[in-house]
Scaffold this motif. Structure first.
Motif, PDB file in Angstrom:
ATOM      1  N   THR A  61       0.821  -1.217   0.000  1.00  0.00           N
ATOM      2  CA  THR A  61       0.000   0.000   0.000  1.00  0.00           C
ATOM      3  C   THR A  61       0.848   1.256   0.000  1.00  0.00           C
ATOM      4  O   THR A  61       0.347   2.344  -0.241  1.00  0.00           O
ATOM      5  CB  THR A  61      -0.923   0.023   1.229  1.00  0.00           C
ATOM      6  OG1 THR A  61      -0.125  -0.087   2.420  1.00  0.00           O
ATOM      7  CG2 THR A  61      -1.888  -1.151   1.177  1.00  0.00           C
ATOM      8  N   THR A  62       2.149   1.111   0.268  1.00  0.00           N
ATOM      9  CA  THR A  62       3.048   2.260   0.249  1.00  0.00           C
ATOM     10  C   THR A  62       4.208   1.960  -0.687  1.00  0.00           C
ATOM     11  O   THR A  62       4.576   0.797  -0.859  1.00  0.00           O
ATOM     12  CB  THR A  62       3.602   2.553   1.664  1.00  0.00           C
ATOM     13  OG1 THR A  62       4.244   1.372   2.174  1.00  0.00           O
ATOM     14  CG2 THR A  62       2.464   2.947   2.597  1.00  0.00           C
ATOM     15  N   PRO A  63       4.771   2.973  -1.325  1.00  0.00           N
ATOM     16  CA  PRO A  63       5.891   2.729  -2.238  1.00  0.00           C
ATOM     17  C   PRO A  63       7.117   2.235  -1.483  1.00  0.00           C
ATOM     18  O   PRO A  63       7.322   2.571  -0.318  1.00  0.00           O
ATOM     19  CB  PRO A  63       6.135   4.115  -2.865  1.00  0.00           C
ATOM     20  CG  PRO A  63       5.587   5.085  -1.868  1.00  0.00           C
ATOM     21  CD  PRO A  63       4.418   4.390  -1.229  1.00  0.00           C
ATOM     22  N   SER A  64       7.930   1.415  -2.145  1.00  0.00           N
ATOM     23  CA  SER A  64       9.134   0.891  -1.515  1.00  0.00           C
ATOM     24  C   SER A  64      10.213   1.950  -1.383  1.00  0.00           C
ATOM     25  O   SER A  64      11.088   1.853  -0.556  1.00  0.00           O
ATOM     26  CB  SER A  64       9.675  -0.288  -2.326  1.00  0.00           C
ATOM     27  OG  SER A  64       9.894   0.101  -3.668  1.00  0.00           O
TER      28      SER A  64
END
Length: 340
Positions: free
Chosen positions: A121-124
């Motif tokens: 759900t969040t960018p790496s």
């Protein structure tokens, strides 16, 4: 048959005797022979099995004994000898440096039609920061009392626009361009209240505000040196006001020591240069009567700002077209070619 004493003896016939008379062996003898035949067959089969096992290189493991408790295993070789088959602690030989067979050209399994895991759900990684510089610009106002009344309204509209602006630029000329009282050619005076009134109007600004000098309220005034003094007192450092509740600019503003109207700063990789570029004015009878010298000073400030800052874009602020100050713009073109 004769009796031992030579007397006739009556012999009773029995099944055993009858079989003996017929030349048949007793039943007990026949059973003994049968057991011998079976035992011989078993021995023969065992011998054949050992021979076949030896021929195939098969080592028959011996039944576990007490030695197994010590981790020692034994077996019979093809000759019937006892051999030690305790496993070694290291591989018997190094692995091959190349695979035993070529890898397959096709995957062993078909790829899945859907991802094996739900996406995060969040960018790496953090996204690259977007550096967009937003600002407001205005100029050639107020030329009348009506415009003086409208400027605060326009400033309110800008404040409520939702734009993430960082500063406001006034690009010069704070009065109209009619410098002469009559056709005889005498310029109008530029009283101090003209500059005070403009400063009061722009106190309504919601952002740090920078002023560029225009010729209408400087070189076209009756006393250009006096008007320059009013500019310095009320407007040229207007962006430094601390009493108006402005947000911090977020940049260090540098100014020319000899010409305070020239400034520069870098914000979000953008170099902003304020220049003294009005029209030449109506007369040479003032401190800036050597106009080309003044234009060259503007060019040196521009070159210095380019050399001392790191930036990706540049904004140059002034109040004149190329026709009035071509000497400066030719220098600007040269510097631009040296800093592609």
């Amino acid at each position: 048959p004769l009796s031992p004493v030579g007397e006739d003896v009556e012999i009773q016939s029995t099944p055993v005797l009858e079989r003996l008379n017929k030349g048949e062996a007793p039943e007990s003898n026949r059973k003994d022979k049968k057991k011998k035949y079976i035992l011989c067959a078993i021995l023969l089969l065992s011998f054949v099995g050992v021979c076949v096992g030896a021929a195939l290189g098969i080592v028959l493991p011996r039944q576990k004994s007490a030695d197994v408790e010590l981790g020692i295993y034994q077996a019979l070789d093809g000759d019937g000898n006892i051999i030690d088959i305790t496993p070694s602690s290291t591989p018997s030989e190094s692995p091959s440096s190349v695979p035993s067979q070529s890898p397959s050209t096709n995957p062993s399994l078909s790829p899945s039609l859907s991802p094996s895991l739900d996406p995060t759900t969040t960018p790496s990684m953090s996204p690259t920061e977007t550096k967009t510089l937003t600002f407001f610009a205005i100029g050639d106002v107020p030329y009348s009392d009506l415009e003086a009344c409208l400027i605060p309204h326009e400033l309110d509209k800008a404040a409520n626009s939702g734009a993430d602006a960082k500063f406001l630029l006034h690009l010069g000329d704070i009065r109209d361009g009619k410098p002469y009282v009559n056709s005889g050619g005498q310029p109008r005076p530029c009283p101090e209240y003209l500059y005070e009134d403009v400063a009061t109007i722009f106190e309504k600004s919601f952002l740090p505000t920078f002023f560029s000098m225009g010729d209408n309220a400087w070189l076209d005034c009756e006393d250009p040196d006096e008007s320059y003094t009013f500019w310095k007192k009320h407007l040229l450092t207007f962006n430094e006001r601390k009493d108006l509740g402005w947000p911090e600019l977020g940049a260090t503003v540098s100014r020319n020591e000899d010409h305070i109207e020239m400034y520069s700063f870098v914000l979000k990789d953008v170099l902003v240069i304020g220049q003294g570029l009005p029209g030449e004015g109506w007369s040479d009878d003032h401190a800036w009567n050597q106009w080309n010298v003044y234009l060259d000073e503007n060019a040196r400030w521009m070159e210095k700002s380019f050399a001392e800052n790191e930036f990706k874009a540049v904004i140059i602020c002034g109040n004149s077209s190329k026709g009035w100050n071509e000497r400066y713009f030719l220098r600007l073109e040269e510097v631009a070619k040296q800093n592609p």
